[in-house]
Design a protein around this motif. Structure first.
Motif, PDB file in Angstrom:
ATOM      1  N   VAL A  88       0.771  -1.292   0.070  1.00 57.46           N
ATOM      2  CA  VAL A  88      -0.002  -0.224  -0.043  1.00 57.46           C
ATOM      3  C   VAL A  88       0.881   1.355   0.010  1.00 57.46           C
ATOM      4  CG1 VAL A  88      -1.865  -0.974   1.055  1.00 57.46           C
ATOM      5  CG2 VAL A  88      -0.284   0.119   2.392  1.00 57.46           C
ATOM      6  N   VAL A 117      -2.099   2.648   8.557  1.00 59.90           N
ATOM      7  CA  VAL A 117      -3.403   2.168   8.586  1.00 59.90           C
ATOM      8  C   VAL A 117      -3.214   0.520   8.260  1.00 59.90           C
ATOM      9  CG1 VAL A 117      -5.390   2.165   7.488  1.00 59.90           C
ATOM     10  CG2 VAL A 117      -4.263   4.426   8.135  1.00 59.90           C
ATOM     11  N   ALA A 118      -2.426   0.224   7.399  1.00 55.92           N
ATOM     12  CA  ALA A 118      -2.487  -1.389   6.870  1.00 55.92           C
ATOM     13  C   ALA A 118      -1.713  -2.312   7.862  1.00 55.92           C
ATOM     14  CB  ALA A 118      -1.634  -1.512   5.669  1.00 55.92           C
ATOM     15  N   PRO A 120      -1.118  -4.523  10.821  1.00 53.05           N
ATOM     16  CA  PRO A 120      -2.182  -4.997  11.735  1.00 53.05           C
ATOM     17  C   PRO A 120      -1.514  -5.000  13.172  1.00 53.05           C
ATOM     18  CG  PRO A 120      -1.651  -6.898  10.184  1.00 53.05           C
ATOM     19  CD  PRO A 120      -0.760  -5.642  10.070  1.00 53.05           C
ATOM     20  N   ASN A 122      -0.165  -2.413  14.809  1.00 56.76           N
ATOM     21  CA  ASN A 122       0.381  -1.173  15.299  1.00 56.76           C
ATOM     22  C   ASN A 122       1.825  -0.769  15.325  1.00 56.76           C
ATOM     23  OD1 ASN A 122      -2.452  -0.662  15.418  1.00 56.76           O
ATOM     24  ND2 ASN A 122      -2.361  -1.229  17.586  1.00 56.76           N
ATOM     25  N   ARG A 193      -1.758 -12.724  15.590  1.00 49.51           N
ATOM     26  CA  ARG A 193      -2.553 -12.540  14.679  1.00 49.51           C
ATOM     27  C   ARG A 193      -2.206 -13.561  13.417  1.00 49.51           C
ATOM     28  NH1 ARG A 193      -5.259  -6.721  13.949  1.00 49.51           N
ATOM     29  NH2 ARG A 193      -6.933  -7.749  13.533  1.00 49.51           N
ATOM     30  N   LEU A 196      -3.976 -13.536   9.750  1.00 50.11           N
ATOM     31  CA  LEU A 196      -4.036 -12.490   8.741  1.00 50.11           C
ATOM     32  C   LEU A 196      -3.196 -12.991   7.496  1.00 50.11           C
ATOM     33  CD1 LEU A 196      -4.208  -9.388  10.823  1.00 50.11           C
ATOM     34  CD2 LEU A 196      -6.024 -10.153   9.397  1.00 50.11           C
ATOM     35  N   PRO A 214      -6.534  -8.694  19.507  1.00 47.20           N
ATOM     36  CA  PRO A 214      -7.155  -7.396  19.616  1.00 47.20           C
ATOM     37  C   PRO A 214      -8.417  -7.375  20.168  1.00 47.20           C
ATOM     38  CG  PRO A 214      -6.341  -8.008  17.433  1.00 47.20           C
ATOM     39  CD  PRO A 214      -6.367  -9.162  18.147  1.00 47.20           C
TER      40      PRO A 214
ATOM     41  N   ASN B 146      -7.277  -3.066   3.345  1.00 44.16           N
ATOM     42  CA  ASN B 146      -6.458  -3.200   4.644  1.00 44.16           C
ATOM     43  C   ASN B 146      -7.076  -4.473   5.462  1.00 44.16           C
ATOM     44  OD1 ASN B 146      -5.028  -0.931   4.531  1.00 44.16           O
ATOM     45  ND2 ASN B 146      -6.858   0.232   4.789  1.00 44.16           N
ATOM     46  N   PRO B 147      -6.349  -5.405   5.235  1.00 46.08           N
ATOM     47  CA  PRO B 147      -7.119  -6.883   5.754  1.00 46.08           C
ATOM     48  C   PRO B 147      -7.163  -6.929   7.119  1.00 46.08           C
ATOM     49  CG  PRO B 147      -5.109  -7.375   4.388  1.00 46.08           C
ATOM     50  CD  PRO B 147      -5.162  -5.805   4.541  1.00 46.08           C
ATOM     51  N   ALA B 148      -6.433  -5.959   7.865  1.00 49.49           N
ATOM     52  CA  ALA B 148      -6.552  -6.137   9.399  1.00 49.49           C
ATOM     53  C   ALA B 148      -7.633  -5.135   9.738  1.00 49.49           C
ATOM     54  CB  ALA B 148      -5.184  -5.597   9.859  1.00 49.49           C
ATOM     55  N   ARG B 149      -8.091  -4.055   8.928  1.00 48.37           N
ATOM     56  CA  ARG B 149      -9.363  -3.360   9.440  1.00 48.37           C
ATOM     57  C   ARG B 149     -10.691  -4.198   9.191  1.00 48.37           C
ATOM     58  NH1 ARG B 149      -6.385   0.879  12.093  1.00 48.37           N
ATOM     59  NH2 ARG B 149      -4.367   0.264  11.615  1.00 48.37           N
ATOM     60  N   GLN B 297      -8.797  -1.039  16.441  1.00 48.01           N
ATOM     61  CA  GLN B 297      -7.467  -1.345  16.389  1.00 48.01           C
ATOM     62  C   GLN B 297      -6.130  -0.916  17.155  1.00 48.01           C
ATOM     63  OE1 GLN B 297      -5.948  -3.675  13.284  1.00 48.01           O
ATOM     64  NE2 GLN B 297      -4.157  -3.559  14.483  1.00 48.01           N
TER      65      GLN B 297
END
Ligand code: SF4
Ligand code: SF4
Lengths: 280, 300
Positions: A88, A117-118, A120, A122, A193, A196, A214, B146-149, B297
């Protein structure tokens, strides 16, 4: 240069390529005492700004007093093998090094925050304008890079060297004799996770999966953590680049309007300054 | 498992109200451009007189967008990196090229409409409408990929965005036309009947939007624990104002009621109120869509 991988629908590092290094980390949670030496070492070495972390320790208390147990969980960029943050990025500022690092090119990054944002986990943050040393990168994305500068000089990452419990194990997982390869092979390891499909390269031993989640983290925040989080968000406007920060306790109609106006206010007030700070 | 998180890093939500406004503007622009092309591209004669104004409204809405985006970036002077270092797998790059070409195409379209050149207005109109839809499609895709959102990671995302764009664009256009009526000569005014007709087009969009929202709601109700947690937060928790009240009640249900009752749907006041509600209500959708998943998140 040619080996850099920018990945569209899957980036693999030097997985199974003989003679290729592939750095990974194992974290033995049975040995971690939650002392935060890793956090402190990393913070000071990289001048990580207030409110941002490259590595941090998440702590959870399970059970009811007096029958409680505390779980600690050091968290950092997982240097994923298939990282969502890379495809991204519009400028190829972040890329996968074939030796396993997910790295950041500060001179390309435009600070659009799509990668944050992408991610997972943070694991990314935006470096603010006010750095202690102004020569350090500003207003661009940053994250843990497995101390690539140290590792390429034969040193272990700082968190690993500073770990008081010897919980962090780092090395080349392609080398079957390395400590990290043996640890990952001989123990039951978990990643964060895994559903994912990011193929994280930080492996945990003794991870309590139901709390490293989460949903658990969201639903079970302690009252004090909530309050501190709200304070952090109220005070964290950085030129509107974090204009999504909201104080959850104030989200009624007027709260929403107030916070919206406040966020827009800082956004537009800071906008002219952006053109004069740190220039290009 | 019973327990509580007592220490964790605090995470920022990096996209917020300005990005939501940017999505809203792109959408409103695309929606009002759709109306503009009805006359010159799709041959609905009664819409021809307002084509130029609608197209210009779309251009103005879209010209604010690059400004917002550039001042939102950490390094505004580097915006050209999006073109010279274009990373083609990044939706943001697709969007950058669309945002660059779409207003140009609209500009040419406006020019030919002004010159009343049917052939070229039609050709440019087709090109611009494709770009308009793509531009707004991409804003949905930026959130979707955004697979995590979880709440954003759905292939309904671009459709939801486009439907929101369609209704908010028509709403905005109706309001602008009403204001314009005070400034132009009597002959150039747009009749209340035409506005009511536009409101009818908006009504179809509202119904379709509700249908999509219903599907999304179903998926989240039967979804994973995370999806249900987020659903609770947007429906009754932290994001209830943008989602439940602003988007659904204010932006869709109330205008729907106004536009199905014959008396209100034919009155100018009814149409204007419905247009205002829909146009502003869609901003609620943009807010929770951008911020809710980051909020959730951010606690991990
Ligand atoms: S943890 Fe996040 S920042 Fe690190 S590689 Fe994975 S997706 Fe990218
Ligand atoms: S903030 Fe920088 S690294 Fe992240 S996606 Fe944008 S340009 Fe790429």
């Amino acid at each position: 240069m040619a080996d850099r991988l920018y990945g569209m629908g899957g980036v693999s590092s030097g997985k199974g390529r003989p003679g290729r290094k592939r750095y990974a980390m194992a974290i033995d949670l049975r040995r971690c005492t939650g002392c935060n030496a890793c956090t402190a070492a990393c913070k000071t070495h990289f001048d990580v700004p207030l409110g941002e972390w490259r590595i941090w320790v998440m702590e959870t208390e399970v059970g009811k007093y007096p029958d409680t147990k505390r779980y600690v969980l050091p968290r950092l960029c997982n240097q994923c093998d298939d990282p969502p943050c890379i495809p991204v990025c519009p400028t190829q500022a972040t890329f996968k090094h074939p030796d396993g690092f997910v790295l950041q090119r500060y001179n390309r990054c435009i600070g659009c925050r799509a990668c944050m944002v992408a991610c997972p986990y943070n694991a990314r943050h935006l470096l603010p304008d006010h750095r202690r040393d102004k020569r350090n990168p500003r207003n661009v994305a940053d994250k843990c890079d497995f101390c690539v500068v140290r590792v390429t000089r034969g040193l272990a990452p700082l968190c690993v060297t500073s770990c008081t419990g010897g919980a962090l194990i780092f090395g080349d997982i392609n080398d079957p004799e390395s400590e990290v390869a043996r640890t990952v092979r001989d123990n039951k390891v978990f990643t964060l996770r895994p559903e994912l499909g990011t193929a994280p390269q930080v492996y945990y031993i003794g991870l309590n999966e139901s709390i490293a989640d989460p949903e658990f983290a969201f639903l079970n925040r302690s009252a004090q953590l909530r309050e501190r989080y709200a304070t952090f968000k109220r005070n964290s406007e950085v030129g509107g680049e974090m204009a999504g920060n909201i104080d959850e306790s104030d989200m009624g109609f007027f709260g929403l309007v107030r916070q919206g106006l406040h966020n827009f206010g800082t956004f537009f007030a800071e906008a002219p300054k952006k053109f004069f700070r740190g220039l290009y | 498992m019973e327990g509580q998180v007592i220490a964790n890093a605090f995470q920022n939500a990096y996209w917020g109200f300005p990005i939501a406004l940017y999505f809203w503007l792109v959408g409103a622009s695309a929606g009002s451009f759709v109306i503009s092309t009805l006359g010159w591209v799709f041959g609905v004669k009664k819409y021809k007189p307002l084509a130029l104004f609608a197209s210009n409204t779309a251009i103005v809405a879209l010209l604010i967008v690059p400004v917002l985006l550039i001042i939102d970036a950490g390094k505004p002077y580097r915006f050209f990196h999006l073109f010279i270092f274009a990373h083609w797998s990044a939706p943001m790059v697709w969007g950058s090229f669309l945002i660059l070409t779409y207003p140009i195409a609209m500009g040419f379209y406006s020019f030919f409409v002004h010159k009343e050149n049917q052939l070229w207005a039609r050709r440019l109109g087709i090109l611009a409408i494709v770009l308009a839809l793509s531009t707004h499609w991409y804003t949905g895709v930026v959130m979707q990929l955004n697979p995590a959102r979880l709440p954003n990671h759905t292939s309904v995302a671009p459709l939801l965005f486009l439907t929101g764009a369609y209704v908010s664009g028509i709403g905005l256009l109706i309001l602008c036309l009403w204001l314009r009526n005070f400034l132009v000569t009597v002959t150039a005014r747009v009749s209340p009947e035409l506005m009511a007709d536009m409101a009818r087009l908006m009504l179809y969009g509202i119904v379709f939007d509700l249908f999509l929202l219903g599907n999304e709601f179903l998926q989240m109700t039967y979804g994973t624990g995370e999806e249900r947690t987020i659903l609770y937060e947007v429906l009754l928790g932290v994001f209830r104002w943008p989602y439940l009240y602003l988007e659904i009640v204010w932006g869709l249900l109330l205008p729907l009621i106004i536009l199905v009752i014959p008396r209100t749907r034919r009155s100018l006041n009814g149409v204007l109120v419905a247009a205002f509600m829909t146009a502003t209500g869609v901003y609620g959708m943009r807010i929770w869509w951008v911020m809710a998943s980051q909020y959730y998140q951010g606690h991990f």
